[in-house]
Write an enzyme that holds these catalytic residues in place. Structure first.
Site, mmCIF file in Angstrom:
data_model
loop_
_atom_site.group_PDB
_atom_site.id
_atom_site.type_symbol
_atom_site.label_atom_id
_atom_site.label_comp_id
_atom_site.label_asym_id
_atom_site.label_seq_id
_atom_site.Cartn_x
_atom_site.Cartn_y
_atom_site.Cartn_z
ATOM 1 N N GLU A 35 0.874 -1.164 0.000
ATOM 2 C CA GLU A 35 0.000 0.000 0.000
ATOM 3 C C GLU A 35 0.915 1.218 0.000
ATOM 4 O O GLU A 35 1.820 1.308 0.835
ATOM 5 C CB GLU A 35 -0.881 -0.004 1.254
ATOM 6 N N ARG A 260 6.005 -12.982 9.286
ATOM 7 C CA ARG A 260 6.606 -11.655 9.127
ATOM 8 C C ARG A 260 8.037 -11.680 9.637
ATOM 9 O O ARG A 260 8.369 -12.457 10.528
ATOM 10 C CB ARG A 260 5.904 -10.624 10.017
ATOM 11 N N LYS A 270 4.685 0.643 9.432
ATOM 12 C CA LYS A 270 4.747 1.911 8.721
ATOM 13 C C LYS A 270 4.165 3.043 9.557
ATOM 14 O O LYS A 270 4.629 4.169 9.476
ATOM 15 C CB LYS A 270 3.986 1.792 7.396
HETATM 16 P P1 ATP Z 1 3.064 -2.434 7.959
HETATM 17 O O1 ATP Z 1 2.269 -3.257 8.913
HETATM 18 O O2 ATP Z 1 4.496 -2.306 8.280
HETATM 19 O O3 ATP Z 1 2.437 -1.121 7.661
HETATM 20 P P2 ATP Z 1 1.822 -3.666 5.783
HETATM 21 O O4 ATP Z 1 1.696 -5.132 5.806
HETATM 22 O O5 ATP Z 1 0.642 -2.858 6.107
HETATM 23 O O6 ATP Z 1 3.073 -3.267 6.635
HETATM 24 P P3 ATP Z 1 1.828 -3.478 2.981
HETATM 25 O O7 ATP Z 1 2.207 -2.327 2.162
HETATM 26 O O8 ATP Z 1 0.413 -3.874 3.031
HETATM 27 O O9 ATP Z 1 2.363 -3.159 4.412
HETATM 28 O O10 ATP Z 1 2.750 -4.735 2.677
HETATM 29 C C1 ATP Z 1 3.069 -5.204 1.398
HETATM 30 C C2 ATP Z 1 3.483 -6.643 1.513
HETATM 31 O O11 ATP Z 1 4.607 -6.774 2.356
HETATM 32 C C3 ATP Z 1 2.371 -7.483 2.113
HETATM 33 O O12 ATP Z 1 2.228 -8.646 1.336
HETATM 34 C C4 ATP Z 1 2.859 -7.798 3.496
HETATM 35 O O13 ATP Z 1 2.396 -9.029 3.918
HETATM 36 C C5 ATP Z 1 4.386 -7.764 3.331
HETATM 37 N N1 ATP Z 1 5.027 -7.411 4.588
HETATM 38 C C6 ATP Z 1 4.798 -6.306 5.335
HETATM 39 N N2 ATP Z 1 5.534 -6.325 6.464
HETATM 40 C C7 ATP Z 1 6.260 -7.472 6.427
HETATM 41 C C8 ATP Z 1 7.215 -8.078 7.310
HETATM 42 N N3 ATP Z 1 7.578 -7.494 8.460
HETATM 43 N N4 ATP Z 1 7.764 -9.246 6.938
HETATM 44 C C9 ATP Z 1 7.421 -9.830 5.787
HETATM 45 N N5 ATP Z 1 6.530 -9.327 4.920
HETATM 46 C C10 ATP Z 1 5.947 -8.157 5.225
HETATM 47 MG MG MG Z 2 -1.128 -3.156 4.978
#
Ligand code: ATP
Ligand code: MG
Length: 560
Positions: A35, A260, A270
């Protein structure tokens, strides 16, 4: 680690191999779906390496897809930084996609679900909806609006989309099962009203789809075969499948979950990273202390060290905390082979060589990297006045301190052996200069009589040293596992006040003034450093990438 890798990284690979062998797919199609509401962090790097890596390994494709369904938090700046970071990590997407390009189709499928009696407009407030969701032990309560007719639902949803209703006054929900043991299946919200400007679709839409509703359809439209996401979506998978099964999609994708990445001494969401930036606790998303990809880049990390790290940690189905030292290990291994060795004095102390001929300047050969036979040599100049690091002198040396002290002899790297004869102090009693005698016969570092010294110091010549700023970095937080914060404490309570120490008066050997941003070096005896992205020849700035391992232990054990 190697074991863990060979067992678990296979769990998704194995599924893909099975699917290929049984003819379900020819090759996998994956996607990385961020996102655009922030910069990517090292956790995202794990997902990037996995998704792009699987596509590469099996001759498939991987899309970079912006999951841009929430206009409130998304920005073009983030979109650009994400593309830049993915490319920097060494990957190229098959297609560049945007969930917002599919808004029309999402809308059509919502109409299909309404027509099939599988979705309805609910007038309850978000608070009421939450309250009526039930709990793990109690079923939810059906909405009084659940029985609305198809006609009424079509009319209301159409008017929602046209902007006739206020934000929060209505939502579109899937009609599934308010008594399901899986709370995600209790009539989840599909669309909410948001009267916001979207960075791509402007004000065309007044309703926006929720992640759970949209994500599977995005995968279906793009022909994604293996939709890999993190474990928190495991309980959402039945919903992912429900939306796919209940409309006519062009392709059926499957979701698989992995753990994760959590890294020691940092936070990784984020939202928190954005707060650190917004509250100016760090200098920006690319502050070298940030766990963002851009922060690691500015700190001097290489894409290959991050890729290697992501490969070695493997892909498991249990959450774990990985030590930052593990990432540093791969970086050190690489920089040891590639980084040029240079001399930099971080906290200068003047040394005058009293027996050195007044205007004599020697030109000494120095190897650029003993670990790389192709790295060659350079010439360094030396004259009567030089600088050494303050911490390499002790007026009253403690046991185990083998560096300079009154009456003691040490070697200057690549140069001569010198003996400290006098200590000059200012009125306050602080040491401001050392007077030393050089053994002119020891050029290159060894005395003709074979005399041994225990310490070898780095130095710069006053005649050509370049003044520079050097930033020393340490962990941003003091707690190893930031998910173990004490009750009632906030992550800001764990900020390390020493995470940045800026040394404004460092002196570098002159070759460093010509460094290009992000060039890596080993400052002899100090660690690996890189030229800052904002540095210029007139204003050199270097950032500590990572220290040399066990420098004190190694040095105090060194005999030659
Ligand atoms: P955050 O919780 O840090 O805001 P998010 O999951 O909301 O991260 P996205 O932009 O939705 O962020 O993530 C894009 C992709 O990266 C998704 O498929 C998510 O599962 C993966 N991802 C995010 N954080 C991690 C992590 N710590 N380890 C592995 N994959 C991750
Ligand atoms: Mg997300």
């Amino acid at each position: 680690m190697a074991d863990a890798e060979s067992i678990v990284s296979n769990f998704i690979e194995k599924i893909i191999i099975n699917d290929m062998e049984s003819g379900v797919i020819k090759a996998p199609v994956t996607r990385f779906p961020p996102e655009p509401n922030g910069y990517l962090h090292i956790g995202h790097a794990k997902s990037i390496c996995l998704n792009f890596g699987l596509a590469e390994q099996f001759g498939g494709g991987c899309n970079l897809r912006f999951d841009d369904t929430n206009p409130a938090k998304e920005e073009t700046e983030y979109v650009e930084s994400i593309m830049n970071d993915v490319k920097w990590l060494g990957f190229q997407w098959t297609n560049l996609c945007h969930a917002s390009d599919y808004f029309d189709r999402f809308y059509e499928w919502a109409l299909d679900l309404i027509k099939a009696g599988k979705a309805y407009v609910d007038d309850q407030s978000s608070e009421e909806i939450r309250r009526n969701r039930g709990t793990l032990t109690q079923p939810g309560v059906e909405s009084p609006y659940r029985g609305r007719s198809v006609e009424e639902n079509l009319d209301l949803f159409d008017r929602m989309a046209k902007g006739e209703f206020d934000e929060g006054s209505k939502v579109l929900r899937a009609k599934i099962d308010m008594a399901s043991s899986n709370i995600n299946m209790r009539d989840p919200v599909m669309y909410r009203i948001l009267k916001r400007e979207h960075y791509r679709t402007g004000d065309k839409w007044r309703v926006y789809p929720m992640y759970d509703y949209a994500h599977g359809y995005e995968d279906a439209i793009e022909g994604v075969t293996h939709s890999v996401c993190t474990l928190e979506f495991q309980d959402h998978r039945p919903l992912y499948d429900w939306f796919i099964e209940n409309v006519n999609v062009p392709h059926v994708p499957r979701q698989y979950e992995f753990a994760r990445l959590n890294l020691s001494y940092t936070v990784m969401s984020k939202r928190r990273l954005l707060e650190l930036v917004a509250s100016k606790i760090v200098s920006g998303w690319d502050d070298p202390r940030m766990p963002t990809i851009s922060g690691f880049r500015r700190r001097g990390y290489t894409p290959s060290s991050i890729r290697r790290f992501c490969r070695e940690i493997g892909v498991a189905r249990a959450d774990s905390m990985v030590d930052i030292e593990f990432l540093q290990h791969f970086l050190r291994e690489e920089l040891n082979k590639t980084a040029l060795r240079v001399m930099a004095v971080l906290r200068p102390l003047k040394v005058t060589l009293t027996n050195w001929p007044e205007n004599f300047v020697d030109e000494l050969p120095a190897d650029n990297n003993p670990e790389d036979e192709n790295a060659g040599t350079r010439t360094i100049k030396m004259g009567r006045e030089i600088y050494i690091d303050r911490e390499d002198f002790m007026e009253e040396p403690v046991k185990g301190f083998f560096r300079l002290a009154p009456g003691r002899e040490v070697r200057l790297k690549h140069a001569y052996m010198i003996t400290c004869t006098d200590v000059v102090k200012d009125a306050a009693g602080e040491v401001v200069e050392l007077r030393c005698a050089a053994d002119i016969e020891s050029r290159g570092g060894n005395a003709p009589d074979g005399r041994k010294v225990k310490g070898t110091l780095h130095w710069v010549w006053a005649g050509d040293a370049v003044p520079a700023k050097v930033n020393l970095y340490a962990h941003l937080f003091t707690l190893r596992n930031m998910s173990e914060m004490e009750e009632g404490k906030d992550y800001r309570d764990y900020l390390n006040p020493q995470s940045l120490v800026a040394l404004e008066n460092a002196l570098l050997e002159p070759s460093l003034a010509k460094a290009k941003p992000l060039d890596n070096f080993q400052f002899l005896r100090h660690g690996y450093f890189c030229a800052d992205t904002d540095m210029t020849e007139a204003n050199p700035v270097f950032n500590l990438t990572v220290s040399l391992k066990d420098s004190w232990a190694k040095e105090s054990g060194k005999q030659s």
